[in-house]
Every structure is written in C-alpha cells, then in structure tokens.
Design a protein around this motif. Structure first.
Motif, short mmCIF file in Angstrom:
data_model
loop_
_atom_site.label_atom_id
_atom_site.label_comp_id
_atom_site.label_asym_id
_atom_site.label_seq_id
_atom_site.Cartn_x
_atom_site.Cartn_y
_atom_site.Cartn_z
N GLY A 92 27.31 21.23 21.38
CA GLY A 92 27.95 22.85 22.37
C GLY A 92 26.60 23.75 22.08
N PRO A 93 27.52 25.10 22.84
CA PRO A 93 26.34 26.83 23.45
C PRO A 93 27.26 27.00 21.97
CG PRO A 93 28.48 25.60 25.07
CD PRO A 93 28.37 24.99 24.25
N GLY A 94 25.88 27.82 21.67
CA GLY A 94 25.85 29.20 20.60
C GLY A 94 26.64 30.17 21.52
N VAL A 95 27.16 30.97 20.38
CA VAL A 95 28.24 31.61 20.75
C VAL A 95 27.78 33.66 20.45
CG1 VAL A 95 30.34 32.86 20.84
CG2 VAL A 95 30.33 30.63 20.79
N ASP A 96 27.81 34.25 21.76
CA ASP A 96 27.45 36.17 20.50
C ASP A 96 29.01 36.34 21.17
OD1 ASP A 96 24.96 35.21 21.53
OD2 ASP A 96 25.16 34.12 23.25
N ILE A 97 29.14 37.11 19.77
CA ILE A 97 30.61 38.10 19.76
C ILE A 97 29.56 40.03 19.99
CG2 ILE A 97 31.78 39.12 18.17
CD1 ILE A 97 32.58 36.62 17.37
N LEU A 98 30.79 39.69 20.67
CA LEU A 98 29.70 41.18 21.37
C LEU A 98 31.18 42.91 20.91
CD1 LEU A 98 28.10 43.66 22.79
CD2 LEU A 98 28.79 42.96 24.83
N PHE A 99 30.09 43.83 20.09
CA PHE A 99 31.50 44.89 20.00
C PHE A 99 30.73 45.72 20.61
CE2 PHE A 99 32.39 42.19 15.93
CZ PHE A 99 33.56 41.49 16.58
N THR A 100 31.86 45.85 22.23
CA THR A 100 30.86 47.37 23.18
C THR A 100 31.99 48.45 22.33
OG1 THR A 100 32.61 47.02 24.43
CG2 THR A 100 31.09 45.52 24.72
N ASP A 101 30.72 49.45 22.05
CA ASP A 101 31.06 50.98 21.73
C ASP A 101 31.77 51.89 23.02
OD1 ASP A 101 31.48 53.32 19.98
OD2 ASP A 101 29.77 53.45 19.47
N VAL A 102 31.68 52.83 23.04
CA VAL A 102 32.14 54.28 23.37
C VAL A 102 32.78 53.46 25.36
CG1 VAL A 102 31.45 56.30 24.28
CG2 VAL A 102 30.33 55.28 22.61
N GLU A 103 34.56 52.45 24.58
CA GLU A 103 35.00 51.67 25.75
C GLU A 103 35.90 53.49 26.35
OE1 GLU A 103 37.83 49.67 28.36
OE2 GLU A 103 38.00 51.34 26.06
N ASP A 104 36.41 54.03 25.37
CA ASP A 104 38.06 54.38 25.20
C ASP A 104 37.51 55.85 25.52
OD1 ASP A 104 40.01 54.05 26.40
OD2 ASP A 104 40.48 52.92 24.61
N HIS A 105 36.76 56.55 26.25
CA HIS A 105 36.33 57.79 25.92
C HIS A 105 36.58 58.74 27.34
CE1 HIS A 105 34.47 60.55 22.45
NE2 HIS A 105 35.34 61.26 23.34
N GLY A 106 36.76 57.59 28.15
CA GLY A 106 36.98 57.53 29.41
C GLY A 106 37.67 59.41 30.25
N GLN A 107 37.65 59.91 31.13
CA GLN A 107 38.78 60.97 31.58
C GLN A 107 39.69 60.12 32.23
OE1 GLN A 107 36.83 62.96 35.23
NE2 GLN A 107 38.18 64.59 34.41
N PRO A 108 40.74 61.33 31.44
CA PRO A 108 41.95 60.84 31.55
C PRO A 108 42.25 60.33 33.15
CG PRO A 108 41.63 62.71 29.93
CD PRO A 108 40.65 62.35 30.19
N SER A 109 43.28 59.85 33.25
CA SER A 109 43.82 59.37 34.73
C SER A 109 45.23 58.27 34.77
CB SER A 109 42.75 57.96 35.20
OG SER A 109 42.06 57.15 35.01
N GLY A 110 45.47 57.75 35.38
CA GLY A 110 46.94 57.14 35.64
C GLY A 110 45.98 56.02 34.58
N ALA A 111 47.10 54.40 34.67
CA ALA A 111 47.10 53.26 33.76
C ALA A 111 45.82 52.56 34.57
CB ALA A 111 48.39 52.44 33.37
N MET A 112 45.97 52.84 35.72
CA MET A 112 45.36 51.35 36.63
C MET A 112 43.99 52.25 36.87
SD MET A 112 47.42 48.94 35.46
CE MET A 112 47.78 48.20 33.67
N GLY A 113 42.99 51.86 36.69
CA GLY A 113 41.89 53.11 37.86
C GLY A 113 41.56 51.94 38.80
N MET A 114 42.24 52.61 40.16
CA MET A 114 41.80 51.99 41.02
C MET A 114 40.13 51.90 41.82
SD MET A 114 44.33 50.04 41.64
CE MET A 114 45.97 49.91 40.93
#
Ligand code: AHN
Ligand code: ZN
Length: 359
Positions: free
Chosen positions: A194-216
């Motif tokens: 079957g298919p090959g697999v890519d594992i992507l570790f993303t950086d700088v996901e969690d540096h966002g502007q403080p807000s509520g729990a669920m961004g709308m």
C-alpha cells in the motif's frame, strides 16, 4: 496489490474416475457407509453417480499482513523524553535539542527525513525560527498517507492562574501527538504493502494570540499554525498529494474522549467515519464517540484541507464538561501527570490500524 482470484478446492473429478470408483454395490455400500461415518470418504456418497463437481472459484482480497502492535509504554516514554528536554518553545535550546532527537528517532526507524527551516513573524511582531520535520517512509511510492502533529509548545500559560508568562511542559499539547507518531514510525519501514506514509511534525503551531478556547472566525487562525501554513505553501515535495491526512492534537490525557470535530466532518467526512469505525471495531468505542460536538476552528488540518485539498481530520480531545479541551489546556497542569498510556494505546492502535488497512 490488486484483487486476487483464489481457487478453493479445485475438485474436478472425471466421470471415468467416478466409474472406476464403483457405484457402491453391496457389500461395498456398507463399507462406504462406514467410511462416511469416519469422515474420510472422498468419492462416494452423493447418490447421483453422474454428477460432475465443478471447480469452486471465489474472488477474494489477498490477506493483508497483520497490523503491528502499538506499544503504549514506548509511546509514553517518547512523551516523557520530550518533556525532559524542557518546554519546546521555538528559539530555545530545549526546542533545538528535542528537534535533533526527533530527527534521529525518525532516521533510526528508517525514514528519509527532510527539515524545513525558516523564520516567521508572531502576533507580537517578533521573529521566530521555524523547523518543520518530515519523515517519509517508502518515499518512492506515489500513493501517500499524511500523519501530522505539532511539536512546539505554548510559550506561556495564559489559561492558568499562576506563572502565566512561563512556558508549559506541553506533555499533552505537543508531546502526545509526537509520542504516538514516533511509536507508529517504529513500524512503518515494515509496511510492504500500500501507500507510503509521511509523518509531518509542524512547528510554531502554539504561538498564537491568546483568545477563547474555540476560535470561531476565519482569520483567527492567522497567528496560529505558522508551521503548517508555511508547509502548505512550500510542501517538502512539489505538488505533494496524499490520499488523506490525520492530525493528532492532545491525544494522551487520562479518560480523554474524541468526538467528531465539525470542520473535519465538513472537509473529510469519509475519513472521520473510517477512523471512528476502526476504533469501534478495536473496542475503543467508549473513547471515540460518534457524535459531532464541537468546532475547533483553528488547527493544522485547516490549511492542509484548504490549500492542498488533502482531506484531513483533526483527532483532538473534547471535554463535554468544559465544552472545550481538557482543564489542563494551556496551563501548567499540562504535564506528565495527565498522560495515560491507555489513551495513547486507543489512539495509536486505531491510527496504525487505519494506515495498515490502506492498500
Ligand atoms: C485554539 O482553538 C486556539 N487552538 C486549537 C489549536 C491548538 C492549540 N491545539 C493545541 N493548542
Ligand atoms: Zn496549545
């Protein structure tokens, strides 16, 4: 691998052979009956001497190799190892050291590793280094599956009451997704089909502007998910495509439940169903609840769906009590104490099964 035709019990018996075998005259009939009773009769017994058996042809899928066992203790150790480096805040030494360790782990599991480095601007106008890490298994295969998780941790504890400007451990928010994917990675070189697999570790996901729990609103993602936004504009392979993507985010907390996230349902309903059905079949139906309860709004699956149009889902904890993530979220309680190998197993074995069943 395509479908196979398997001939089951190709039993063409010629008339002449049957004739030669006799037509069960007494006392042969008595012997036949005795043999029949012992279940070892091959040629007599139908009572229709002219009957010709036809070959039995059955179209079957070739059996896939069994799915490897996901080891929750190994995944747990991978989470603990990240936490032991210290908070993985971009631009700090623990972040560099942990990234090096992740690259070494992926290579040790047989992946071809690509690192994307660059710099991005944060909501407060500062510049930060960016390091996306991609481990590819069987990169020569055209068909691909994408598994991803962010590996950076939040630089402050904006949901805490204390030490709010100190970075968090990010055992669950950051550590758990990486820990599960590093354990899955240990098995992927052995995936011959079957298919090959890519594992992507993303950086700088969690540096966002403080807000509520669920961004709308649509633009609230702008200051979050900077690594995935970079990757979708500059994929590690030109014109990168995958059959589907699965994002893991906060997948290791004790008693965590996973509901079907609304944007995943909108972009990739078939993948949501596939994953939740698989979890149920494996006995994890109590954790994977087949209900859409929330809308995460902001997460790395959004740019992947929008820009690369790879149908991608977010496997992310939702806590009906807080109507958000777990109470540890973006606080100093997000440490090893919230991590439970039982949750890591439910998520890890489910994702590994989904990947293994793709042919
Ligand atoms: C917000 O809803 C702000 N963020 C969801 C993505 C996220 C942050 N995952 C972990 N931390
Ligand atoms: Zn976070």
């Amino acid at each position: 691998m395509g479908k196979g035709i398997v001939i089951v019990g190709a039993g063409v018996r010629s008339r002449s052979r049957r004739r030669n075998a006799g037509s069960c005259q007494p006392p042969a009939a008595a012997i036949c009956l005795i043999l029949l009773a012992f279940g070892i009769l091959a040629g007599c017994g139908s009572g229709r001497p002219d009957q010709v058996d036809v070959p039995t042809v059955k179209v079957t899928e070739p059996a896939l190799p069994p799915t490897p066992l996901f080891d929750p203790d190994s995944a747990y150790a991978f989470v603990a190892a990240q936490v032991a480096f210290g908070p993985r805040v971009p631009g700090t030494k623990p972040h560099v050291d942990c990234g090096d360790w992740m690259v070494a782990r992926l290579k040790g599991s047989g992946a071809e590793v690509v690192e994307q480095t660059g710099s991005v601007t944060t909501f407060s106008g500062g510049r930060l280094p960016l390091r996306n890490i991609i481990g590819s298994f069987h990169p020569e295969r055209k068909e691909r599956i994408l598994l991803f998780a962010h590996w950076d941790t939040r630089p402050f504890a904006d949901k805490d009451d204390e030490r709010t400007n100190q970075p968090i451990d990010g055992a669950n928010d950051g550590g758990s997704g990486v820990g599960i994917l590093l354990e899955i990675a240990r098995h992927l070189a052995q995936k011959e089909h079957g298919p090959g697999v890519d594992i992507l570790f993303t950086d700088v996901e969690d540096h966002g502007q403080p807000s509520g729990a669920m961004g709308m609103d649509e633009h609230s993602i702008d200051t979050w998910c900077l690594g995935s936004q970079y990757w979708v504009k500059n994929p590690h392979v030109p014109n990168y495509k995958a059959r589907f993507g699965i994002l893991l985010d906060m997948v290791g907390a004790r008693d965590a439940k996973f509901y079907q996230e609304a944007l995943s349902m909108q972009y990739a309903p078939a993948i949501v169903r596939k994953v939740w059905k698989t979890a149920e079949a494996l006995g994890y139906g109590d954790r994977f609840v087949q209900e859409t309860k929330y809308f995460v709004g902001i997460d790395d699956h959004i740019p992947v769906n929008k820009t690369l149009r790879i149908p991608s889902i977010d496997l992310i904890e939702y806590d009906p009590a807080t109507q958000a993530f777990g109470p540890y979220w973006h606080t100093h309680d997000d440490n090893m104490e919230v991590i439970d190998p039982v949750t890591l197993k439910a998520v890890g074995q489910t994702v590994l099964e989904v990947v293994w069943k793709e042919n």
